[in-house]
Each structure stands twice: as structure tokens, then as C-alpha cells.
Design an enzyme around this catalytic site. Structure first.
Site, PDB file in Angstrom:
ATOM      1  N   ASP A 184      -6.715  -0.055  44.380  1.00  0.00           N
ATOM      2  CA  ASP A 184      -6.305   0.744  43.434  1.00  0.00           C
ATOM      3  C   ASP A 184      -4.898   1.018  44.262  1.00  0.00           C
ATOM      4  O   ASP A 184      -3.783   1.462  43.754  1.00  0.00           O
ATOM      5  CB  ASP A 184      -6.475   2.381  43.988  1.00  0.00           C
ATOM      6  N   ASP A 208      -1.161   4.211  45.120  1.00  0.00           N
ATOM      7  CA  ASP A 208      -2.685   5.227  45.098  1.00  0.00           C
ATOM      8  C   ASP A 208      -1.883   6.447  46.298  1.00  0.00           C
ATOM      9  O   ASP A 208      -1.277   6.528  46.390  1.00  0.00           O
ATOM     10  CB  ASP A 208      -3.828   4.988  45.242  1.00  0.00           C
ATOM     11  N   ASP A 212      -6.671   6.276  52.151  1.00  0.00           N
ATOM     12  CA  ASP A 212      -7.625   6.901  51.888  1.00  0.00           C
ATOM     13  C   ASP A 212      -9.319   6.616  52.300  1.00  0.00           C
ATOM     14  O   ASP A 212      -9.383   5.086  52.695  1.00  0.00           O
ATOM     15  CB  ASP A 212      -8.235   6.624  50.163  1.00  0.00           C
ATOM     16  N   ARG A 264      -1.762  17.009  49.757  1.00  0.00           N
ATOM     17  CA  ARG A 264      -3.025  16.221  50.525  1.00  0.00           C
ATOM     18  C   ARG A 264      -2.638  15.557  51.813  1.00  0.00           C
ATOM     19  O   ARG A 264      -3.167  14.501  51.676  1.00  0.00           O
ATOM     20  CB  ARG A 264      -3.115  14.779  49.695  1.00  0.00           C
TER      21      ARG A 264
END
Ligand SMILES: *[C@@H]1O[C@H](CO)[C@@H](O)[C@H](O)[C@H]1NC(C)=O
Length: 386
Positions: A184, A208, A212, A264
Site C-alpha cells: 500500500d 498510505d 499500520d 489517526r
């Protein structure tokens, strides 16, 4: 008695601060300055001037859920000498050659280097990537994937301008090379992996996420990192339906969420995040978010809201979820500046339930600025405290 000891305390602190300014003024090495503010992870190893001969001591310094990540502690030191990359047939001396070995390895770098990977870097279990003493960048290409692995430590490197990887063959470990569907463009993707510690890295400007954490990854500590110039900073759980992510336990501690970050920090879908003693500089949308009944304990952070009147709320529950009033989101000893505020919800304890080995002292949010002042890669010189 009480007053005389108070006076001597004042005297001691006056002496101390004058010695600090003297050292600074004469441009000596100033370990005192750092020592005063060193957080519990750093004070575990940084004041040892033999850090370069004792690199593996770092493996005993993590706190929180990733505390027992040993990385390559029981392996040999491997020195990367060559910044080139071949995703299928890695050359000895390259980073990829080192990370796909089966045996544990503590990987260091011979000199400063910028590594532009040709495809995602799949790191096998029991590896430490240790950038101390040199300036190592993984940049301008695909970056790091930790998939189906455990016990990985990534320390002291810059990961920036990461791009998606193409589909094609990539070596997973020395016995296996497999077809990959393309990555990603995350800085570090942690996929179905556990016992992971990411410490003192710089992360910015990726296609991205910066970090993550997905597919039931757990036992993770993300500490002392400097994040900047990015939209989706840190995701814990890739989709609200992925109920296996309920096992996720992530500690986010002593990080500096610097300027130019949108959202985030982290966003948690299911699972649990302990977000402690981090510094937040004026997010663009929100600080901490979530969407599928995650439990979030925000403790001792320093939240500086953006100037605009509309996004001063630290927290964000994603819109299409109703009933968030029962989600357990708690703030304790956080500091709120420039109108920042945290909307709490739910009942019952949000405490992390750490084991004795995972537990660490969390300071009041006023201390978060000092505790995060050395976030990002450190400049370390052999034979001096780092
Ligand atoms: C991880 O495991 C999944 C499921 O077994 C598999 O599809 C995937 O290829 C594995 N990834 C790696 C890098 O081994």
C-alpha cells in the site's frame, strides 16, 4: 526539618541548572540535559558510553505491550554495507539479505545510507534493525512489511516518502520467495505479527499509513518516534468487521506527533490502545480516533489543538457508528492547550492491565514535552553516552 529540606532541594536544583547552562555555553557534551528529561526507555541504555559495544542491551529496554520483543538479541551482529536492493535475489551486504535470514540477527549499518527499495521489505522473525551511530533512510520506494512474524525491533532509522510496491515476486525468507500483490505504500505495515517494538524512528510523507497495525497483530510498542507531514498516521485495524483484531494491544508512548499531521494518532477500530506521554502539535482533523468499539486509554499526553475553532476535539468517533457512548475511551492527566478537549465515553476500567515487566511510570501531561524531546533517531557517537 521540612523547611530546611525544601531549601536544600531548591539549592540543589539551582546548582543543577547552573551547571547545565555552563555546559551548554562552553559547548561540552551535555549528557546532564538529556538525563534530566530522559524517559524510562532511554534511561535504560543511553547513558552507557559503551552503547556501541553493547547494542543488544537495547532489547531489554522496551515497556508496554511490546516489552518482550527480543529482536535479534540472541543472534550475531550483521553489518549492512550496500544500499542496493534486489527483491528476489538479495546480495550479501544488503539490508534485504539480512532481514530474510532464518537465524536471529542484530542488523547495523557500516555508514550513512539511503536505501530505496525496489519492493516491500519483508522482515523475518527475530531481527533488530538498529540505525544507531549512522544516518539510515529507507525512502522514496516501497518500505517495511512485517507479516506473520514475531520479535522484530526497528530502532533509529528514517522512513519517509514511501511508495506502493508493485505486484511480483519478493523473497520472504531464505527458503521462500512468493508472489506479492503489491503493497500500500505504508512506512511500516505490521500484519498478523506480534512482539514488535518500533523506537526512535522518523516517519513522514508516505502514500498510505506511517505505521499500520492490522490483521490481529498484538503485543506492540510504538515509542520515541517523530511523525510529521502526513495524512493517515497510525491505523490499528484495517476494517471494522475484522473481529480477530479484538486481540490487538498496542502501547503508543513518548512519541512526538509533529506539525503537518492530519488524523489517526492513532485510529483504533477494535482492540486496545494505551496512548501515554505523547506530544501532539496541532493536528489538522483530530488526534485519536476509532470506529468499532475500541478501548482507548489516553494518559499524560500533551495536546496542542490547532488554531481553527472547528477541530479542537482530540477525539473522533467515525460517523456511521451509533452507540459509541458505551465505548471505553478515557483521559487521565492529559494536558489540553489552545482549546483542545477529549470526549470521554463508557464505563468501567480502561487500565492497560500490564504485567509487572510491561508496566512503566506514566508522568503528568505537563512532562510529555520533556519526555519526547529526543523523539526520532538519536545522534549517537561511539564511546559517548548517546
Ligand atoms: C502470511 O500468511 C498468510 C495466510 O497464511 C499468507 O497468505 C501470506 O502469504 C503470508 N505472508 C508471508 C509474507 O509469508
Amino acid at each position: 526539618m521540612a523547611s530546611s529540606s525544601a531549601i536544600s532541594l531548591v539549592l540543589v536544583s539551582m546548582l543543577f541548572s547552573s551547571s547545565i547552562s555552563q555546559l551548554a555555553a562552553t559547548n561540552y557534551y551535555t549528557p546532564l540535559v538529556s538525563k534530566v528529561n530522559m524517559n524510562v526507555i532511554d534511561s535504560c541504555w543511553r547513558s552507557n558510553s559503551n552503547w556501541a559495544q553493547n547494542r543488544k542491551a537495547l532489547a531489554d529496554c522496551a515497556v508496554g505491550y511490546g516489552n518482550d520483543a527480543i529482536g535479534g538479541k540472541f543472534g550475531a551482529i550483521y553489518v549492512v554495507t550496500d544500499p542496493s536492493d534486489n527483491p528476489v535475489y538479495p546480495k550479501p551486504g544488503t539490508l534485504r539479505y539480512a532481514v530474510v535470514q532464518i537465524k536471529p540477527l542484530w542488523i547495523i549499518f557500516a555508514r550513512d545510507m539511503v536505501i530505496t527499495l525496489k519492493n516491500e521489505l519483508l522482515v523475518a522473525s527475530f531481527k533488530t534493525i538498529d540505525g544507531r551511530g549512522v544516518k539510515v533512510e529507507i525512502a522514496n520506494g516501497p518500505c517495511i512489511t512485517l507479516q506473520n512474524v514475531s520479535h522484530v525491533i526497528i530502532h533509529g532509522i528514517s522512513i519517509h516518502d514511501c511508495k506502493p510496491g508493485n505486484n511480483g515476486m519478493v523473497v520472504t525468507n531464505i527458503y521462500h520467495t512468493g508472489y506479492r500483490r503489491g503493497s500500500d505504500g505504508d512506512g511500516i505495515e505490521v500484519f498478523h505479527s506480534s512482539h514488535i517494538w518500533i523506537d526512535h524512528c522518523f516517519l513522514a510523507r508516505c502514500s498510505d499509513g506511517l505505521i499500520d497495525v492490522i490483521h490481529a497483530s498484538t503485543a506492540i510498542t510504538i515509542s520515541n518516534n517523530y511523525f510529521t507531514q502526513h495524512d493517515k498516521v497510525m491505523l490499528c485495524g484495517h476494517n471494522d468487521q475484522n473481529i480477530e483484531d479484538k486481540v490487538m494491544k498496542v502501547t503508543v508512548v513518548f512519541n512526538h506527533f509533529g506539525p503537518g499531521l492530519v488524523q489517526r494518532m492513532p485510529r483504533v477500530r477494535l482492540g486496545y490502545a494505551h496512548v501515554a506521554n505523547n506530544r501532539y502539535d496541532k493536528w489538522i482533523m483530530y488526534g485519536i480516533g476509532g470506529s468499532a468499539n475500541p478501548t482507548i486509554f489516553s494518559e499524560g499526553n500533551y495536546f496542542m489543538a490547532p488554531d481553527s475553532a472547528y477541530n479542537k476535539q482530540v477525539t473522533k468517533r467515525e460517523q456511521n457508528n451509533k452507540g459509541w457512548s458505551s465505548w471505553k475511551w478515557r483521559s487521565s492527566r492529559d494536558v489540553f492547550m489552545n482549546g483542545a478537549y477529549f470526549v470521554q465515553s463508557g464505563y468501567g476500567s480502561c487500565a492497560p492491565g500490564y504485567t509487572r515487566a510491561q508496566a512503566f511510570p506514566v508522568s503528568d501531561g505537563t512532562r510529555a514535552l520533556a519526555l519526547t524531546q529526543d523523539a526520532g533517531p538519536l545522534t549517537c557517537t561511539p564511546n559517548k553516552p548517546c
